[in-house]
Enzyme design. Structure first.
Site, PDB file in Angstrom:
ATOM      1  CB  CYS A 167      -0.943  -0.009   1.193  1.00  0.00           C
ATOM      2  SG  CYS A 167      -1.988  -1.468   1.230  1.00  0.00           S
ATOM      3  CG  HIS A 307      -1.556   4.717   5.134  1.00  0.00           C
ATOM      4  ND1 HIS A 307      -1.548   4.483   3.775  1.00  0.00           N
ATOM      5  CD2 HIS A 307      -1.746   3.504   5.723  1.00  0.00           C
ATOM      6  CE1 HIS A 307      -1.715   3.192   3.547  1.00  0.00           C
ATOM      7  NE2 HIS A 307      -1.843   2.578   4.722  1.00  0.00           N
ATOM      8  CD  GLU A 318      -1.015   8.314   9.003  1.00  0.00           C
ATOM      9  OE1 GLU A 318      -0.590   9.012   8.056  1.00  0.00           O
ATOM     10  OE2 GLU A 318      -2.004   7.549   8.894  1.00  0.00           O
ATOM     11  CE  LYS A 339      -5.340   4.671   2.303  1.00  0.00           C
ATOM     12  NZ  LYS A 339      -4.376   5.776   2.524  1.00  0.00           N
ATOM     13  CG  HIS A 344      -6.371   1.152   1.462  1.00  0.00           C
ATOM     14  ND1 HIS A 344      -5.435   1.769   0.658  1.00  0.00           N
ATOM     15  CD2 HIS A 344      -5.650   0.455   2.396  1.00  0.00           C
ATOM     16  CE1 HIS A 344      -4.227   1.463   1.077  1.00  0.00           C
ATOM     17  NE2 HIS A 344      -4.336   0.669   2.125  1.00  0.00           N
ATOM     18  CG  PHE A 404      -0.049  -5.914   4.307  1.00  0.00           C
ATOM     19  CD1 PHE A 404      -0.484  -5.149   5.369  1.00  0.00           C
ATOM     20  CD2 PHE A 404      -0.942  -6.802   3.738  1.00  0.00           C
ATOM     21  CE1 PHE A 404      -1.762  -5.265   5.861  1.00  0.00           C
ATOM     22  CE2 PHE A 404      -2.235  -6.930   4.212  1.00  0.00           C
ATOM     23  CZ  PHE A 404      -2.646  -6.165   5.282  1.00  0.00           C
TER      24      PHE A 404
END
Length: 416
Positions: A167, A307, A318, A339, A344, A404
């Site tokens: 991502c 994010h 975050e 998002k 996403h 990931f």
């Protein structure tokens, strides 16, 4: 590496909110959700039946024969790249600007690549035998298909790259483009990310690992970053593309400049294959590296496109990163998560959000975060819940992406 200044001269996107930058940006500012129920028959048995489907099908834009030779992810990428290239005034680049293809590059990322082509052809193989597998399957499913097809469109004969870091991929494409220009290998780079993973297997896999929200209520309310009721992300699809140029090259041809790309930071957590470092240490280092490369003080940051996927752990981590890196100046930073409206986009997320970050600097307004009804008390950030004005003068913004594998990429943009 040189300190060559890098600027944004073109923007393109196709997203769950619109088929171009103008409609996507309008949707973001209006706080409109692009998340919908999936009506396909294959979705009936899935544990999750919502997603951020593209607003305008690429087959409405591309020639039919061309579209049939591209995986859906490459279709998205090409549509967005065509818009960005036109927006940069480079549609007739060789004739009008004497653009040297040897000095043009592409850095188009994807987290998964041509997954729909791969899985559909495997289904064909099982049902009809090997002779019915498409002879175009390999050039359609290969991870670099989007970058390669963009290079054919723009005539790029420099480096044509496909960074893959889950991502964080889209943001890494932008970071790679900065490097190509500052290393003197290119004058112009088409950069971004794309993804088309709304398919039964990826959706079932993400759902079974408890990454997707299983909220079966109103689809427009399910993606809810930082809210106490968040329980996972919503899968989206689409692409974002930026045309980056050296400032010298852009000014020589009289290009319109949206913003400056100040620098990027790339790190890894080395913590877990799927879970973020709960303290956000890897992401903090990425942000600090972006600030150091940009040669700006943390106080210059006035906006962050976070994010913030709507996962319980990631959103908190975050927030810790931003406090650790921006310090006392965090109180003057307007934070948002687009998002909440688009879902996403995986490998396309950072690129779409880079487009939004550049537009926020250019228009001096932050898009809102929707569905934030009850902010998690562990998140101490000034989150815009309506479109919020940004300060005038010289300011900077961060675009964060984490993926990931522990991938972290932060890109700093500056007003121009």
């Amino acid at each position: 590496m040189s300190r060559t200044r890098v600027v944004v001269t073109g923007l393109g996107t196709t997203s769950p909110l619109g088929g171009d930058v103008a409609s996507t940006w309008e949707g973001l500012l209006a706080g409109r959700s692009g998340v919908r129920h999936l009506t396909e028959e294959w979705a009936a048995d899935l544990p999750v039946k919502i997603a951020g489907r593209i607003a305008v099908e690429p087959t409405d834009v591309l020639e039919r024969v061309k579209a049939r030779r591209l995986d859906r992810s490459a279709q998205f990428a090409l549509v967005a790249a065509m818009e960005a290239w036109r927006d940069a005034g480079l549609e007739n680049a060789v004739q009008d600007h004497g653009l040297d293809g040897d000095r043009v590059g592409v850095a188009m990322a994807s987290g998964i690549g041509g997954v729909t082509t791969l899985l559909d052809n495997y289904d064909t193989l099982k049902a009809k035998g090997p002779r019915r597998v498409s002879p175009l399957a390999v050039p359609m499913l290969m991870a670099n298909a989007a970058a390669a097809n963009i290079s054919l469109y723009v005539g790029a004969r420099g480096a044509v790259n496909t960074p893959i870091s889950a991502c964080a991929s889209g943001n890494e494409g932008i970071a790679m483009a900065i490097d190509q220009i500052r290393l003197g290998r290119a004058d112009v780079v088409v950069a971004g990310g794309t993804e088309a993973a709304i398919h039964p297997l990826p959706m079932a896999a993400f759902a079974n690992m408890m990454a997707l929200s299983k909220n079966d209520g109103d689809p427009s309310t399910v993606s809810r970053p930082w809210d106490t009721a968040r329980d996972g992300f919503v899968l989206g699809e689409g692409a974002g593309v930026l045309v980056l140029e050296s400032l010298e090259h852009a000014q020589a041809r009289g290009a319109r400049i949206y913003a400056e790309v100040l620098g990027a930071g790339i790190t890894a957590d080395s913590h877990d294959i799927a879970q973020p470092d709960p303290e956000g240490r890897g992401g903090s280092r990425a942000i600090l590296r972006a600030l150091a490369e940009s040669d700006i003080d943390p106080s210059a940051i006035k906006h962050v496109n976070a994010h913030a996927t709507s996962t319980p752990l990631g959103d908190i981590a975050e927030g810790l990163m931003l406090h650790a890196t921006l310090g006392a100046g965090i109180d003057d930073v307007v934070v948002t998560s687009t998002k909440s409206m688009t879902g996403h986009l995986l490998g396309g997320a950072g690129a779409l959000e880079a487009v939004a970050t550049v537009m926020a600097l250019h228009e001096r307004v932050s898009p809102p975060t929707i569905n934030l009804d009850d902010k998690d008390p562990k998140v101490d950030l000034d989150i815009a819940t309506t479109a919020r004005p940004l300060p005038q003068g010289d300011i900077a913004a961060l675009n964060n992406s984490f993926g990931f594998g522990g991938a972290n990429v932060a890109v700093a943009f500056g007003s121009f």
